[in-house]
Design a protein around this motif. Structure first.
Motif, PDB file in Angstrom:
ATOM      1  N   GLN A   6     -12.240  -0.093   2.277  1.00  0.00           N
ATOM      2  CA  GLN A   6     -11.911   0.871   3.520  1.00  0.00           C
ATOM      3  C   GLN A   6     -10.473   1.607   3.010  1.00  0.00           C
ATOM      4  OE1 GLN A   6     -12.030  -1.386   7.257  1.00  0.00           O
ATOM      5  NE2 GLN A   6     -12.118  -2.955   5.808  1.00  0.00           N
ATOM      6  N   THR A   7     -10.550   2.839   3.112  1.00  0.00           N
ATOM      7  CA  THR A   7      -9.568   3.826   2.998  1.00  0.00           C
ATOM      8  C   THR A   7      -8.806   4.245   4.122  1.00  0.00           C
ATOM      9  OG1 THR A   7     -10.713   4.237   1.022  1.00  0.00           O
ATOM     10  CG2 THR A   7      -8.644   5.457   1.316  1.00  0.00           C
ATOM     11  N   VAL A   8      -7.489   3.991   4.285  1.00  0.00           N
ATOM     12  CA  VAL A   8      -6.770   4.677   5.218  1.00  0.00           C
ATOM     13  C   VAL A   8      -6.107   5.767   4.568  1.00  0.00           C
ATOM     14  CG1 VAL A   8      -4.873   4.368   6.987  1.00  0.00           C
ATOM     15  CG2 VAL A   8      -6.402   2.513   6.677  1.00  0.00           C
ATOM     16  N   VAL A   9      -6.497   6.986   5.028  1.00  0.00           N
ATOM     17  CA  VAL A   9      -5.832   8.307   4.664  1.00  0.00           C
ATOM     18  C   VAL A   9      -4.882   8.839   5.435  1.00  0.00           C
ATOM     19  CG1 VAL A   9      -6.530  10.660   3.691  1.00  0.00           C
ATOM     20  CG2 VAL A   9      -8.101   8.838   3.338  1.00  0.00           C
ATOM     21  N   ASP A  10      -3.762   9.000   4.739  1.00  0.00           N
ATOM     22  CA  ASP A  10      -2.816   9.917   5.605  1.00  0.00           C
ATOM     23  C   ASP A  10      -3.001  11.375   5.859  1.00  0.00           C
ATOM     24  OD1 ASP A  10      -0.419  11.458   6.312  1.00  0.00           O
ATOM     25  OD2 ASP A  10       1.045   9.670   5.557  1.00  0.00           O
ATOM     26  N   LEU A  11      -3.375  12.088   6.980  1.00  0.00           N
ATOM     27  CA  LEU A  11      -3.684  13.507   6.900  1.00  0.00           C
ATOM     28  C   LEU A  11      -2.700  14.440   6.864  1.00  0.00           C
ATOM     29  CD1 LEU A  11      -6.826  12.948   9.439  1.00  0.00           C
ATOM     30  CD2 LEU A  11      -6.930  13.264   6.972  1.00  0.00           C
ATOM     31  N   ASP A  12      -1.276  13.792   7.127  1.00  0.00           N
ATOM     32  CA  ASP A  12      -0.076  14.538   7.290  1.00  0.00           C
ATOM     33  C   ASP A  12       0.650  14.579   5.934  1.00  0.00           C
ATOM     34  OD1 ASP A  12      -0.953  15.476   9.694  1.00  0.00           O
ATOM     35  OD2 ASP A  12       0.063  13.651  10.762  1.00  0.00           O
ATOM     36  N   ALA A  13       0.459  13.749   4.996  1.00  0.00           N
ATOM     37  CA  ALA A  13       1.074  13.518   3.884  1.00  0.00           C
ATOM     38  C   ALA A  13       1.210  15.017   2.959  1.00  0.00           C
ATOM     39  CB  ALA A  13       0.726  12.267   2.860  1.00  0.00           C
ATOM     40  N   THR A  14       2.116  15.171   2.573  1.00  0.00           N
ATOM     41  CA  THR A  14       2.307  16.295   1.552  1.00  0.00           C
ATOM     42  C   THR A  14       2.520  16.017   0.204  1.00  0.00           C
ATOM     43  OG1 THR A  14       4.684  16.674   1.664  1.00  0.00           O
ATOM     44  CG2 THR A  14       3.425  17.642   3.424  1.00  0.00           C
ATOM     45  N   PRO A  15       2.483  16.819  -0.733  1.00  0.00           N
ATOM     46  CA  PRO A  15       2.674  16.459  -2.233  1.00  0.00           C
ATOM     47  C   PRO A  15       4.091  16.004  -2.455  1.00  0.00           C
ATOM     48  CG  PRO A  15       1.278  18.555  -2.015  1.00  0.00           C
ATOM     49  CD  PRO A  15       1.746  18.202  -0.914  1.00  0.00           C
ATOM     50  N   ALA A  16       4.942  16.616  -1.501  1.00  0.00           N
ATOM     51  CA  ALA A  16       6.430  16.153  -2.074  1.00  0.00           C
ATOM     52  C   ALA A  16       6.785  14.772  -1.222  1.00  0.00           C
ATOM     53  CB  ALA A  16       7.085  17.323  -1.227  1.00  0.00           C
ATOM     54  N   ASP A  17       5.840  14.485  -0.241  1.00  0.00           N
ATOM     55  CA  ASP A  17       6.641  13.134   0.579  1.00  0.00           C
ATOM     56  C   ASP A  17       5.554  11.924   0.232  1.00  0.00           C
ATOM     57  OD1 ASP A  17       4.471  13.843   2.328  1.00  0.00           O
ATOM     58  OD2 ASP A  17       5.764  14.132   4.039  1.00  0.00           O
ATOM     59  N   ALA A  18       4.345  12.273  -0.587  1.00  0.00           N
ATOM     60  CA  ALA A  18       3.297  11.222  -0.685  1.00  0.00           C
ATOM     61  C   ALA A  18       4.049  10.050  -1.288  1.00  0.00           C
ATOM     62  CB  ALA A  18       2.026  11.778  -1.244  1.00  0.00           C
ATOM     63  N   ARG A  19       4.686  10.139  -2.232  1.00  0.00           N
ATOM     64  CA  ARG A  19       5.213   8.910  -2.824  1.00  0.00           C
ATOM     65  C   ARG A  19       6.302   8.056  -2.202  1.00  0.00           C
ATOM     66  NH1 ARG A  19       2.900   5.716  -5.868  1.00  0.00           N
ATOM     67  NH2 ARG A  19       3.941   4.121  -4.637  1.00  0.00           N
ATOM     68  N   THR A  20       7.215   8.586  -1.334  1.00  0.00           N
ATOM     69  CA  THR A  20       7.870   8.114  -0.277  1.00  0.00           C
ATOM     70  C   THR A  20       7.000   7.402   0.783  1.00  0.00           C
ATOM     71  OG1 THR A  20       9.761   9.770  -0.946  1.00  0.00           O
ATOM     72  CG2 THR A  20      10.016   8.589   1.187  1.00  0.00           C
ATOM     73  N   LEU A  21       6.111   7.989   1.275  1.00  0.00           N
ATOM     74  CA  LEU A  21       5.467   7.499   2.240  1.00  0.00           C
ATOM     75  C   LEU A  21       4.517   6.051   1.928  1.00  0.00           C
ATOM     76  CD1 LEU A  21       4.097  10.719   3.961  1.00  0.00           C
ATOM     77  CD2 LEU A  21       5.379   9.064   5.083  1.00  0.00           C
ATOM     78  N   ALA A  22       3.984   6.358   0.672  1.00  0.00           N
ATOM     79  CA  ALA A  22       3.413   5.166   0.158  1.00  0.00           C
ATOM     80  C   ALA A  22       4.241   4.007   0.024  1.00  0.00           C
ATOM     81  CB  ALA A  22       2.803   5.562  -1.277  1.00  0.00           C
ATOM     82  N   ASP A  23       5.555   4.401  -0.542  1.00  0.00           N
ATOM     83  CA  ASP A  23       6.412   3.150  -0.403  1.00  0.00           C
ATOM     84  C   ASP A  23       6.777   2.602   0.953  1.00  0.00           C
ATOM     85  OD1 ASP A  23       6.555   3.369  -3.242  1.00  0.00           O
ATOM     86  OD2 ASP A  23       8.381   4.468  -3.239  1.00  0.00           O
ATOM     87  N   SER A  24       6.733   3.512   1.752  1.00  0.00           N
ATOM     88  CA  SER A  24       7.072   3.016   3.439  1.00  0.00           C
ATOM     89  C   SER A  24       5.899   2.158   3.852  1.00  0.00           C
ATOM     90  CB  SER A  24       7.371   4.116   4.303  1.00  0.00           C
ATOM     91  OG  SER A  24       8.674   4.993   3.653  1.00  0.00           O
ATOM     92  N   GLY A  25       4.720   2.585   3.413  1.00  0.00           N
ATOM     93  CA  GLY A  25       3.527   1.896   4.058  1.00  0.00           C
ATOM     94  C   GLY A  25       3.475   0.544   3.399  1.00  0.00           C
ATOM     95  N   LEU A  26       3.755   0.598   1.994  1.00  0.00           N
ATOM     96  CA  LEU A  26       3.649  -0.704   1.173  1.00  0.00           C
ATOM     97  C   LEU A  26       4.875  -1.794   1.565  1.00  0.00           C
ATOM     98  CD1 LEU A  26       2.218  -2.548  -1.003  1.00  0.00           C
ATOM     99  CD2 LEU A  26       3.858  -1.400  -2.627  1.00  0.00           C
ATOM    100  N   ASP A  27       5.835  -1.291   1.792  1.00  0.00           N
ATOM    101  CA  ASP A  27       6.823  -2.019   2.417  1.00  0.00           C
ATOM    102  C   ASP A  27       6.598  -2.677   3.788  1.00  0.00           C
ATOM    103  OD1 ASP A  27       8.602  -1.371   0.293  1.00  0.00           O
ATOM    104  OD2 ASP A  27       9.872  -0.087   1.437  1.00  0.00           O
ATOM    105  N   TRP A  28       5.966  -2.089   4.707  1.00  0.00           N
ATOM    106  CA  TRP A  28       5.443  -2.522   5.747  1.00  0.00           C
ATOM    107  C   TRP A  28       4.558  -3.574   5.809  1.00  0.00           C
ATOM    108  CZ3 TRP A  28       0.838  -2.043   8.479  1.00  0.00           C
ATOM    109  CH2 TRP A  28       0.743  -2.786   9.689  1.00  0.00           C
ATOM    110  N   LEU A  29       3.383  -3.202   5.035  1.00  0.00           N
ATOM    111  CA  LEU A  29       2.372  -4.183   4.604  1.00  0.00           C
ATOM    112  C   LEU A  29       2.748  -5.560   4.113  1.00  0.00           C
ATOM    113  CD1 LEU A  29      -0.324  -1.854   3.158  1.00  0.00           C
ATOM    114  CD2 LEU A  29      -0.597  -2.937   5.213  1.00  0.00           C
ATOM    115  N   VAL A  30       3.885  -5.540   3.003  1.00  0.00           N
ATOM    116  CA  VAL A  30       4.247  -6.613   2.300  1.00  0.00           C
ATOM    117  C   VAL A  30       5.262  -7.508   3.513  1.00  0.00           C
ATOM    118  CG1 VAL A  30       6.012  -7.478   0.821  1.00  0.00           C
ATOM    119  CG2 VAL A  30       4.198  -5.810   0.019  1.00  0.00           C
ATOM    120  N   ARG A  31       6.088  -6.674   4.255  1.00  0.00           N
ATOM    121  CA  ARG A  31       6.823  -7.218   5.404  1.00  0.00           C
ATOM    122  C   ARG A  31       5.892  -7.915   6.289  1.00  0.00           C
ATOM    123  NH1 ARG A  31       9.492  -3.051   6.068  1.00  0.00           N
ATOM    124  NH2 ARG A  31       8.456  -2.096   7.944  1.00  0.00           N
TER     125      ARG A  31
END
Length: 191
Positions: A6-31
């Motif tokens: 199952q893949t949750v795709v962020d449709l609004d992420a841009t090339p510039a903010d994808a890595r920062t958003l990935a970190d935010s998402g992972l932080d939430w998943l770990v928390r």
């Protein structure tokens, strides 16, 4: 048998903010305890991923099936897809008309797929592509088209979970909030 994802795709992420958003998402998943922070050999086709956390059941509808795989996060321009099979149609962002690729008997319609296949290849190479609707004749950005069974999503950030039970709507909403309220799409597939 195969492996499910199952893949949750962020449709609004841009090339510039994808890595920062990935970190935010992972932080939430770990928390939330849904995945662990450490990386292990727990995903198909990648050297490592994040294994299920102690509270993985908060993310799913069916708690009696424990995940046997983990999470990998894709950043960068990616054509996300459902794996096996093919889309039956795409829906125009302007007129909501269907561009059918096969008949009701699942027979291929000659020439119907070619403009879309070429556009997907162009988007994969350049990050930009458009397709003309066979119904209304208007040209639409390829990323605005929708696909039967959410077969494709074109984006710069995806959270790919291997061999997990179906996700709950509440989990999907929470992950979207962790991504700044971005629009997301859930894709499910099998390899």
């Amino acid at each position: 048998m195969g492996n499910y994802f199952q893949t949750v795709v962020d449709l609004d992420a841009t090339p510039a903010d994808a890595r920062t958003l990935a970190d935010s998402g992972l932080d939430w998943l770990v928390r939330e305890g849904i995945v662990r922070a450490e990386l292990t050999d727990c995903v198909l086709g990648a050297p490592s991923g994040h294994p299920p956390g102690p509270s993985w059941a908060k993310a799913v509808d069916q708690e009696d099936w424990e995940p046997s795989g983990g999470l990998t996060i894709e950043t960068g321009r990616t054509v996300f897809h459902c794996g096996q099979g093919d889309p039956r149609f795409a829906v125009c962002p302007h007129c909501a008309g269907r561009a059918d690729f096969c008949t009701d008997r699942l027979e291929e319609i000659d020439g119907a797929w070619e403009p879309f296949g070429e556009a997907i290849n162009a988007w994969s190479d350049t990050g930009s592509a458009a397709v003309t609707c066979p119904r209304c004749r208007r040209t639409g950005d390829l990323t605005a088209w929708t696909w039967s069974d959410d077969y494709f999503a074109l984006g710069y950030l995806g959270f790919e979970f291997w061999d997990w039970p179906d996700f709950s709507p509440g989990f999907l909403e929470g992950l979207s909030r962790a991504l700044g309220g971005h629009r997301t799409v859930l894709m499910a597939g099998k390899l």
